[in-house]
Design a protein around this motif. Structure first.
Motif, mmCIF file in Angstrom:
data_model
loop_
_atom_site.group_PDB
_atom_site.id
_atom_site.type_symbol
_atom_site.label_atom_id
_atom_site.label_comp_id
_atom_site.label_asym_id
_atom_site.label_seq_id
_atom_site.Cartn_x
_atom_site.Cartn_y
_atom_site.Cartn_z
ATOM 1 N N LEU A 11 0.896 -1.165 0.000
ATOM 2 C CA LEU A 11 0.000 0.000 0.000
ATOM 3 C C LEU A 11 0.932 1.213 0.000
ATOM 4 O O LEU A 11 1.949 1.187 0.692
ATOM 5 N N THR A 12 0.617 2.258 -0.773
ATOM 6 C CA THR A 12 1.521 3.408 -0.779
ATOM 7 C C THR A 12 0.973 4.605 -0.016
ATOM 8 O O THR A 12 1.656 5.609 0.110
ATOM 9 N N GLY A 13 -0.257 4.505 0.459
ATOM 10 C CA GLY A 13 -0.794 5.632 1.230
ATOM 11 C C GLY A 13 -2.154 6.046 0.736
ATOM 12 O O GLY A 13 -2.647 5.532 -0.261
ATOM 13 N N PHE A 14 -2.752 6.962 1.464
ATOM 14 C CA PHE A 14 -4.097 7.433 1.124
ATOM 15 C C PHE A 14 -4.009 8.785 0.421
ATOM 16 O O PHE A 14 -3.611 9.778 1.032
ATOM 17 N N GLN A 15 -4.332 8.808 -0.850
ATOM 18 C CA GLN A 15 -4.292 10.058 -1.618
ATOM 19 C C GLN A 15 -5.387 10.031 -2.676
ATOM 20 O O GLN A 15 -5.651 8.978 -3.261
ATOM 21 N N ASP A 16 -5.972 11.178 -2.939
ATOM 22 C CA ASP A 16 -6.898 11.256 -4.063
ATOM 23 C C ASP A 16 -6.136 10.956 -5.355
ATOM 24 O O ASP A 16 -4.923 11.189 -5.439
ATOM 25 N N ILE A 17 -6.870 10.504 -6.359
ATOM 26 C CA ILE A 17 -6.244 10.089 -7.623
ATOM 27 C C ILE A 17 -5.343 11.186 -8.197
ATOM 28 O O ILE A 17 -4.230 10.914 -8.660
ATOM 29 N N ALA A 18 -5.806 12.428 -8.137
ATOM 30 C CA ALA A 18 -5.026 13.522 -8.718
ATOM 31 C C ALA A 18 -3.725 13.779 -7.970
ATOM 32 O O ALA A 18 -2.807 14.420 -8.493
ATOM 33 N N ASP A 19 -3.628 13.284 -6.746
ATOM 34 C CA ASP A 19 -2.426 13.532 -5.941
ATOM 35 C C ASP A 19 -1.447 12.358 -5.925
ATOM 36 O O ASP A 19 -0.360 12.457 -5.348
ATOM 37 N N ILE A 20 -1.843 11.220 -6.521
ATOM 38 C CA ILE A 20 -0.937 10.056 -6.516
ATOM 39 C C ILE A 20 0.246 10.361 -7.431
ATOM 40 O O ILE A 20 0.069 10.764 -8.582
ATOM 41 N N GLY A 21 1.447 10.172 -6.911
ATOM 42 C CA GLY A 21 2.647 10.398 -7.715
ATOM 43 C C GLY A 21 2.896 9.227 -8.658
ATOM 44 O O GLY A 21 2.509 8.095 -8.374
ATOM 45 N N GLU A 22 3.573 9.527 -9.772
ATOM 46 C CA GLU A 22 3.850 8.471 -10.755
ATOM 47 C C GLU A 22 4.684 7.348 -10.132
ATOM 48 O O GLU A 22 4.468 6.161 -10.420
ATOM 49 N N ASP A 23 5.625 7.722 -9.249
ATOM 50 C CA ASP A 23 6.464 6.704 -8.600
ATOM 51 C C ASP A 23 5.610 5.735 -7.787
ATOM 52 O O ASP A 23 5.817 4.520 -7.834
#
Ligand code: NAD
Length: 251
Positions: free
Chosen positions: A94-106
Motif C-alpha cells: 500500500l503506498t498511502g491514502f491520496q486522491d487520484i489527482a495527488d498520486i505520484g507516478e512513482d
C-alpha cells in the motif's frame, strides 16, 4: 485435517500477515511450503515457526515484481519437493491514502509492479508447471478493494481490480487444463500493512463505519479461506473472487 499431505505449496509475501498465516495453515495440514518474500529475516522466521510445529518449509527470497526471480522460486519448489500443487500469489503493498489527482507516478508504478505485475509474474511461472504435471490450484490475494471503489486508494483499488480480472481470465484459460484459479478478497486485516493506520482513531472509525461486523479481521480468519480454495473441497470452484470482509462489500 491433513488436506495437503505430500503437496507442495508456494506462498509469496509469506513473511508477514496474511501470507504468514496461510503458509502456517497449509503446513499444519501437511503441505511442504515454499515461503517466499523480499524480506529474508521475516521469511526465515516463518520457516522456523513451521518447523517448530513439526512442518516442512523452505525460504526462497524473491521480489515478485521481477518475473525472472519468481521463475526461480517456482524452479526451486519443483527441485526441492518434486511438484507445485498450490500457489498463493499474495505479496502486496500500500503506498498511502491520496486522491487520484495527488498520486505520484512513482507510487503508481511501484504499487502496480508488486500488486498487479507480481501476480501476473507468479501465474506466468506457475501455470505451465501445473499444466505439465496435470493440475494445480492458484489462490491470488485480491481485496475488497478489488470489488468496490474506495476513496483515497486509487492505485491500490486499480491493482486489486486487475487481480480480480486476471484471476477470472486465468480460470477461463485453464479450466479444461486441470488448474483452478480463484482469489480471496479480504476486508481490513490487522497486519503490519495496516498496523500504523489502525493505531489512529480516524482509521479505526473508518473501519468500524464501513465494516458491518465493526472490527478488522485477524490474519488467521483469512488463511482458512485460502486453504479451502486450495483444497479438493473446492473442486468445482474456479474464477471466483471470494470476499472475507466482515460484510463490507454487502453494502
Ligand atoms: P504485510 O505487509 O503484513 O505482508 C506483506 C508481505 O509481502 C511482507 O512480508 C513483505 O515483505 C512482502 N512483500 C512486499 N513487497 C514484496 C515484493 N515486492 N516481493 C515479495 N514480497 C514482498 O501485508 P498483508 O496485510 O499481509 O497483505 C498481504 C496481501 O493481502 C497483500 O496483497 C494485500 O494487498 C492484501 N490485503 C491486505 C489487507 C489488509 O487489510 N491487511 C486487506 C485486503 C488485502
Amino acid at each position: 485435517m491433513d488436506r495437503f499431505t505430500d503437496e507442495t505449496a508456494l506462498v509469496t509475501g509469506a513473511g508477514s500477515g496474511i501470507g504468514r498465516a496461510t503458509a502456517q495453515r497449509l503446513a499444519s495440514e501437511g503441505a511442504n511450503v515454499v515461503v517466499s518474500d523480499i524480506d529474508e529475516d521475516r521469511g526465515e522466521d516463518v520457516v522456523a515457526s513451521i518447523e517448530d510445529d513439526g512442518g516442512s518449509a523452505t525460504f526462497v527470497s524473491a521480489n515478485v515484481a521481477d518475473p525472472d526471480a519468481v521463475q526461480r522460486v517456482v524452479e526451486v519448489a519443483v527441485e526441492t519437493y518434486g511438484s507445485l500443487d498450490i500457489a498463493h500469489n499474495n505479496a502486496g503493498i500500500l503506498t498511502g491514502f491520496q486522491d487520484i489527482a495527488d498520486i505520484g507516478e512513482d507510487d503508481w508504478d511501484k504499487l502496480m509492479a508488486v500488486n498487479l505485475k507480481g501476480v501476473w509474474a507468479g501465474m506466468k511461472a506457475e501455470l505451465p508447471v501445473m499444466e505439465e504435471q496435470g493440475g494445480g490450484v492458484i489462490v491470488n490475494t485480491a481485496s475488497e478493494a478489488g470489488l468496490v471503489g474506495m476513496g483515497g486508494l486509487g492505485n491500490y483499488v486499480a491493482s486489486k481490480h486487475g487481480v480480480v480480472g486476471l484471476t477470472r481470465t486465468a480460470a477461463l484459460e485453464y479450466a479444461d487444463r486441470g488448474v483452478r484459479v480463484n482469489s480471496i478478497c479480504p476486508g481490513v486485516v490487522e497486519t503490519p500493512m495496516t498496523a500504523e493506520r489502525l493505531d489512529t482513531a480516524e482509521f479505526q472509525a473508518f473501519v468500524e463505519t464501513n465494516t458491518p461486523m465493526g472490527r478488522p479481521a485477524d490474519p488467521t480468519e483469512i488463511a482458512p479461506l485460502a486453504a479451502f480454495l486450495a483444497s479438493d473441497e473446492a473442486s468445482y470452484i474456479t474464477g471466483a473472487n471470494v470476499p472475507v470482509d466482515g460484510g463490507w462489500t454487502a453494502h
